[in-house]
Design a protein around this motif. Structure first.
Motif, PDB file in Angstrom:
ATOM      1  N   MET A 180       0.835  -1.630   0.308  1.00  0.00           N
ATOM      2  CA  MET A 180       0.328  -0.298  -0.222  1.00  0.00           C
ATOM      3  C   MET A 180       1.066   1.373   0.383  1.00  0.00           C
ATOM      4  SD  MET A 180      -3.189  -0.820  -0.545  1.00  0.00           S
ATOM      5  CE  MET A 180      -3.850   0.841  -0.018  1.00  0.00           C
ATOM      6  N   LYS A 181       1.696   1.193   0.058  1.00  0.00           N
ATOM      7  CA  LYS A 181       3.403   1.895   0.035  1.00  0.00           C
ATOM      8  C   LYS A 181       3.781   2.448  -1.508  1.00  0.00           C
ATOM      9  CE  LYS A 181       4.042   2.910   4.995  1.00  0.00           C
ATOM     10  NZ  LYS A 181       4.568   2.477   6.428  1.00  0.00           N
ATOM     11  N   SER A 182       3.050   1.826  -2.757  1.00  0.00           N
ATOM     12  CA  SER A 182       4.172   1.563  -2.978  1.00  0.00           C
ATOM     13  C   SER A 182       4.140   2.638  -4.210  1.00  0.00           C
ATOM     14  CB  SER A 182       4.016   0.289  -4.308  1.00  0.00           C
ATOM     15  OG  SER A 182       3.788   0.242  -5.729  1.00  0.00           O
ATOM     16  N   SER A 183       4.652   3.212  -4.715  1.00  0.00           N
ATOM     17  CA  SER A 183       5.600   4.308  -5.798  1.00  0.00           C
ATOM     18  C   SER A 183       4.308   4.622  -6.932  1.00  0.00           C
ATOM     19  CB  SER A 183       6.905   4.790  -6.214  1.00  0.00           C
ATOM     20  OG  SER A 183       7.114   3.631  -6.815  1.00  0.00           O
ATOM     21  N   PHE A 184       3.873   2.924  -7.151  1.00  0.00           N
ATOM     22  CA  PHE A 184       3.181   2.551  -8.282  1.00  0.00           C
ATOM     23  C   PHE A 184       1.291   2.698  -8.010  1.00  0.00           C
ATOM     24  CE2 PHE A 184       7.061   1.185 -10.112  1.00  0.00           C
ATOM     25  CZ  PHE A 184       7.016   1.813 -11.486  1.00  0.00           C
ATOM     26  N   ILE A 185       0.774   3.452  -8.193  1.00  0.00           N
ATOM     27  CA  ILE A 185      -1.007   3.364  -6.791  1.00  0.00           C
ATOM     28  C   ILE A 185      -1.402   2.161  -7.804  1.00  0.00           C
ATOM     29  CG2 ILE A 185      -2.743   4.374  -7.421  1.00  0.00           C
ATOM     30  CD1 ILE A 185      -1.689   7.305  -6.920  1.00  0.00           C
ATOM     31  N   ILE A 186      -0.781   1.345  -8.634  1.00  0.00           N
ATOM     32  CA  ILE A 186      -2.068   0.529  -9.233  1.00  0.00           C
ATOM     33  C   ILE A 186      -0.960  -0.777  -8.453  1.00  0.00           C
ATOM     34  CG2 ILE A 186       0.117   0.083 -11.523  1.00  0.00           C
ATOM     35  CD1 ILE A 186      -2.748  -0.698 -11.780  1.00  0.00           C
ATOM     36  N   MET A 187      -0.344  -0.987  -7.622  1.00  0.00           N
ATOM     37  CA  MET A 187       0.679  -2.026  -6.935  1.00  0.00           C
ATOM     38  C   MET A 187      -0.038  -2.325  -6.139  1.00  0.00           C
ATOM     39  SD  MET A 187       2.498  -3.303  -9.379  1.00  0.00           S
ATOM     40  CE  MET A 187       3.218  -4.766  -7.907  1.00  0.00           C
ATOM     41  N   ARG A 188      -0.912  -0.828  -5.618  1.00  0.00           N
ATOM     42  CA  ARG A 188      -2.047  -0.493  -3.859  1.00  0.00           C
ATOM     43  C   ARG A 188      -2.699  -1.379  -3.741  1.00  0.00           C
ATOM     44  NH1 ARG A 188      -0.791   5.808  -2.770  1.00  0.00           N
ATOM     45  NH2 ARG A 188       1.508   6.177  -3.303  1.00  0.00           N
ATOM     46  N   ASP A 189      -2.528  -2.589  -3.686  1.00  0.00           N
ATOM     47  CA  ASP A 189      -3.831  -4.114  -3.229  1.00  0.00           C
ATOM     48  C   ASP A 189      -4.771  -3.396  -4.481  1.00  0.00           C
ATOM     49  OD1 ASP A 189      -2.087  -4.588  -1.057  1.00  0.00           O
ATOM     50  OD2 ASP A 189      -3.597  -4.264   0.385  1.00  0.00           O
ATOM     51  N   PRO A 190      -4.208  -4.053  -5.408  1.00  0.00           N
ATOM     52  CA  PRO A 190      -5.578  -3.923  -6.638  1.00  0.00           C
ATOM     53  C   PRO A 190      -6.709  -4.118  -6.517  1.00  0.00           C
ATOM     54  CG  PRO A 190      -3.253  -4.700  -7.604  1.00  0.00           C
ATOM     55  CD  PRO A 190      -3.135  -4.430  -6.132  1.00  0.00           C
ATOM     56  N   VAL A 191      -7.969  -4.193  -7.314  1.00  0.00           N
ATOM     57  CA  VAL A 191      -8.856  -5.564  -6.949  1.00  0.00           C
ATOM     58  C   VAL A 191      -8.329  -6.073  -8.154  1.00  0.00           C
ATOM     59  CG1 VAL A 191     -10.919  -5.639  -7.173  1.00  0.00           C
ATOM     60  CG2 VAL A 191     -10.588  -3.740  -5.889  1.00  0.00           C
TER      61      VAL A 191
END
Length: 564
Positions: A180-191
Motif C-alpha cells: 500500500m506504500k508502493s510508488s505505483f498506485i496500481i500496486m496498492r492492493d489492486p482489486v
C-alpha cells in the motif's frame, strides 16, 4: 530470422523481436488483438490491428482475436459482430477460432485461489469509495484495509461465498496483497475480482464474480502462449502488476508486455465512453456517423482499408505521444481516390443558365473520360442543351478583379463543351438571381477563341440530364484541436459539422447507381469535378433518393505543409 526483415523494419518493437529471435532461433511468434466489446472500433484500434496482424505476418507467427469480456454490464453481441466485421474489412484474419477471456474464467478462478493460498490475496469489504480513499495519492502513501490480515482459511471461505452469490454487489471484492506504500498506485492492493449480477453474452448466469482487466489479461496471454503482448502507453504502469501476477501464480508461460504510443487525432474523440455520450445526446447519428473516426464511420464516409493502413504506416510506431494532424489521414485517402475515383459533374447549389441562341430542340452528346489519366476506366456520355445548371458560386453580379469565373459581359468555358458569355440576369421578387441569359459560341468546341486566350473553365449539367440528390458535407465535429483533453468536451461541438446541400448529379450516372443500390458489396467513389471526392451513403440512400457523403475535399493541405 531473415536478415532482410531485420534491416527493413526499424521501429523499436521490431528491434525487440529481432533480438528475441537472435536469442531463440526456434521462437514461435504469437501476439493478439484484445478489444473489449463495448463499442465499435476506431482509428486508434486500427493502429493496433495493423501492428499486431502485420507483425504476425512478418514473423510468420500468429495473431489471436480475443475479446476482453470481463464486464457484462457494458458488453454486447452486436459489438462483437461489428469488431469481427471491421477486422475482416481491414483485410486481416485472426488465427484459429475467436477467443474470449470468459473461456478462461474457471482457470482464472483457480489462479485467484492460488494467490489466496499463498497469502497474496484477500477478500476486502471496504466500499468502493473507502478503497479509493485508502489507496492514497501520488504524493501520499495508502493505508492498509482493516480486512487485509484475514487468515487464508477465512479468505478462501469468503471468496467461495462471493462465487456462490452470497454477497451483494459492492459488498465484497478480492484484492491482491502487495504494498500500500508502493510508488505505483496500481500496486496498492489492486482489486482482482468484483461481484456483478448480470447476464453474460457467453457464460449467461454461470458466474457472478468477474476478474478485473489486469488480472484476466496477463493470464489469458499466458494461457494462449502469447510471446509479445503489445499495448498503448497508458498501460505502462500496469506492467508491474502484469508481471507480478505471472510471477506469483503457477503459470508456465510468461509473455512480455511492450508499450507504444496511442493514436491521438486532431479534432476527434477516441474514447468509446465519450462517443457513446455523443450518441445518447443525439449529437451524432450512431457509431457509424461519418463525423467520428470509428472504422464504421470512416467506411461510411468513403475511406478504404488501404488508405487507413497507409495512414497507420505513415504515423509509425514510437513511444512518443503526439497529436496527429487530421489532414494527414485525409491525404492518404485523397491520394488513393485521385487514382481510382470516377470523374463526373455535380451541382450542389444550382443556378440556371439559358443559352438564348440555341433552340429548345438543340441537343448534343459528348463522350467524356471517367478518368483523364486512365483510359481503361472507360467513358460516359453527357448531354448538352440550351438550359443548364452551374454552381451558384460560379457567377457573381458584383465582383473584384480576382474573380475569374462567369460574370456579366465576360466569357467562360463549360467543361468539355463551348465558351459562353453572360449577357443578362433575371431575378425573383426577393432579388435572387434565378436565370443567367448567355450566348453560346458554337465554334469553340475543342478550340481556342479568336484571341487565343482560353477563359477559365466551370462545370455544369444540362437540365435534361439532371437527377436530384442530397449531398452531405462533413466538417470537424469539434472546433478545437484536442477535445479529448477537455472535461466539458460537449461545449466545443462545431455547429457546422454537417452541412446538407440539395442539387443534381448527371442523370446517366445516377441511373446506373440506382440499378445497383441494393448491392452491399458495391463500392463506388466519385470525384465531383472542382468540388471533392464523394461516395454513396448506403445508410440513407434509397433507389428513388440518393445521398452522397463527401469523403474529402480536393485540396491537400497536409501535403502542402509538408512541402513547405
Amino acid at each position: 530470422m531473415d536478415t532482410k526483415i531485420k534491416n527493413k523494419y526499424k521501429n523499436f518493437i521490431c528491434q525487440i523481436i529481432n533480438n528475441d529471435f537472435n536469442k531463440n532461433k526456434s521462437l514461435s511468434f504469437c501476439t493478439r488483438f484484445p478489444p473489449e466489446p463495448n463499442g465499435h472500433l476506431h482509428i486508434g484500434h486500427a493502429k493496433s490491428i495493423c501492428l499486431n496482424f502485420e507483425l504476425a505476418h512478418l514473423y510468420e507467427g500468429q495473431c489471436n482475436l480475443r475479446f476482453d469480456d470481463t464486464n457484462p454490464l457494458k458488453e454486447k453481441i452486436k459489438y462483437i459482430n461489428s469488431i469481427k466485421y471491421d477486422i475482416n474489412w481491414m483485410g486481416y484474419k485472426w488465427h484459429g477460432n475467436v477467443r474470449y477471456s470468459s473461456e478462461y474464467f474457471s482457470e482464472l478462478y483457480e489462479y485467484a485461489k492460488e494467490l489466496i493460498k499463498r497469502g497474496l490475496a484477500y477478500v476486502d469489504q471496504l466500499t468502493k469509495e473507502q478503497i479509493r480513499q485508502y489507496r492514497g495519492t501520488l504524493n501520499t502513501p495508502g493505508k492498509n484495509s482493516p480486512y487485509r490480515n484475514r487468515t487464508i482459511k477465512e479468505n478462501m471461505q469468503l471468496f467461495k461465498k462471493m462465487k456462490n452469490g452470497e454477497f451483494s454487489e459492492g459488498e465484497a471484492c478480492l484484492r491482491a496483497k502487495i504494498d500500500m506504500k508502493s510508488s505505483f498506485i496500481i500496486m496498492r492492493d489492486p482489486v482482482l475480482y468484483r461481484i456483478i449480477f448480470a447476464d453474460h453474452h457467453q457464460t449467461q448466469n454461470k458466474w457472478c464474480i468477474y476478474p478485473m482487466y489486469d488480472f484476466a489479461h496477463c493470464l489469458s496471454d499466458s494461457i494462449e502462449g502469447i510471446t509479445h503482448s503489445l499495448c498503448t502507453l497508458e498501460f505502462q504502469d500496469n506492467k508491474s502488476l502484469y508481471n507480478w501476477i505471472l510471477k506469483h501464480t503457477s503459470v508456465k508461460h510468461h509473455p512480455k508486455q511492450y508499450e507504444f504510443s496511442r493514436l491521438n487525432l486532431e479534432f476527434s474523440i477516441l474514447s468509446k465512453r465519450k462517443i457513446k455520450k455523443l450518441i445518447d445526446k443525439k449529437i451524432i447519428e450512431g457509431w457509424d456517423d461519418p463525423r467520428i473516426p470509428t472504422l464504421s464511420g470512416l467506411r461510411r464516409k468513403g475511406y478504404t482499408p488501404s488508405s487507413i493502413k497507409k495512414f497507420c504506416q505513415k504515423i509509425g510506431v514510437t513511444k512518443q505521444n503526439n497529436l496527429i494532424e487530421f489532414s494527414m489521414l485525409e491525404h492518404c485517402i485523397r491520394k488513393e481516390l485521385n487514382e481510382t475515383a470516377i470523374r463526373t459533374m455535380a451541382i450542389l447549389e444550382p443556378i440556371k443558365i439559358f443559352l438564348y441562341n440555341l433552340n429548345e430542340n438543340h441537343e448534343e452528346k459528348f463522350t467524356v473520360p471517367n478518368h483523364p489519366n486512365y483510359p481503361k476506366m472507360g467513358t460516359h456520355k453527357i448531354i448538352f442543351t440550351n438550359t443548364l445548371y452551374i454552381e451558384r458560386s460560379d457567377f457573381k453580379e458584383k465582383y473584384d478583379n480576382k474573380y475569374k469565373r462567369l460574370k456579366l459581359g465576360e466569357k467562360i468555358r463549360l467543361r468539355y463543351a463551348y465558351i459562353i458569355k453572360a449577357e443578362k440576369i433575371e431575378k425573383d421578387q426577393y432579388n435572387n438571381i434565378i436565370n443567367i441569359i448567355c450566348y453560346c459560341d458554337l465554334k469553340t468546341l475543342g478550340k481556342k477563341p479568336k484571341n487565343n486566350k482560353n477563359p477559365s473553365v466551370i462545370h455544369w449539367i444540362s437540365e435534361k440530364n439532371t437527377l436530384a440528390v442530397e449531398f452531405r458535407l462533413y466538417n470537424p465535429l469539434f472546433n478545437i484541436k484536442n477535445p479529448d483533453q477537455e472535461k466539458n468536451f460537449l461545449s466545443y461541438i462545431n455547429s457546422d459539422s454537417l452541412i446538407k446541400k440539395y442539387g443534381f448529379i448527371e442523370k446517366i450516372i445516377g441511373e446506373k447507381i440506382q440499378q445497383k443500390i441494393h448491392d452491399n458489396n458495391l463500392k463506388l467513389f466519385f470525384q465531383f469535378e472542382r468540388i471533392g471526392y464523394f461516395c454513396i451513403d448506403y445508410r440513407n440512400s434509397k433507389k428513388d433518393y440518393l445521398v452522397f457523403n463527401r469523403t474529402v475535399s480536393l485540396r491537400d493541405t497536409w501535403n502542402i505543409k509538408k512541402l513547405k
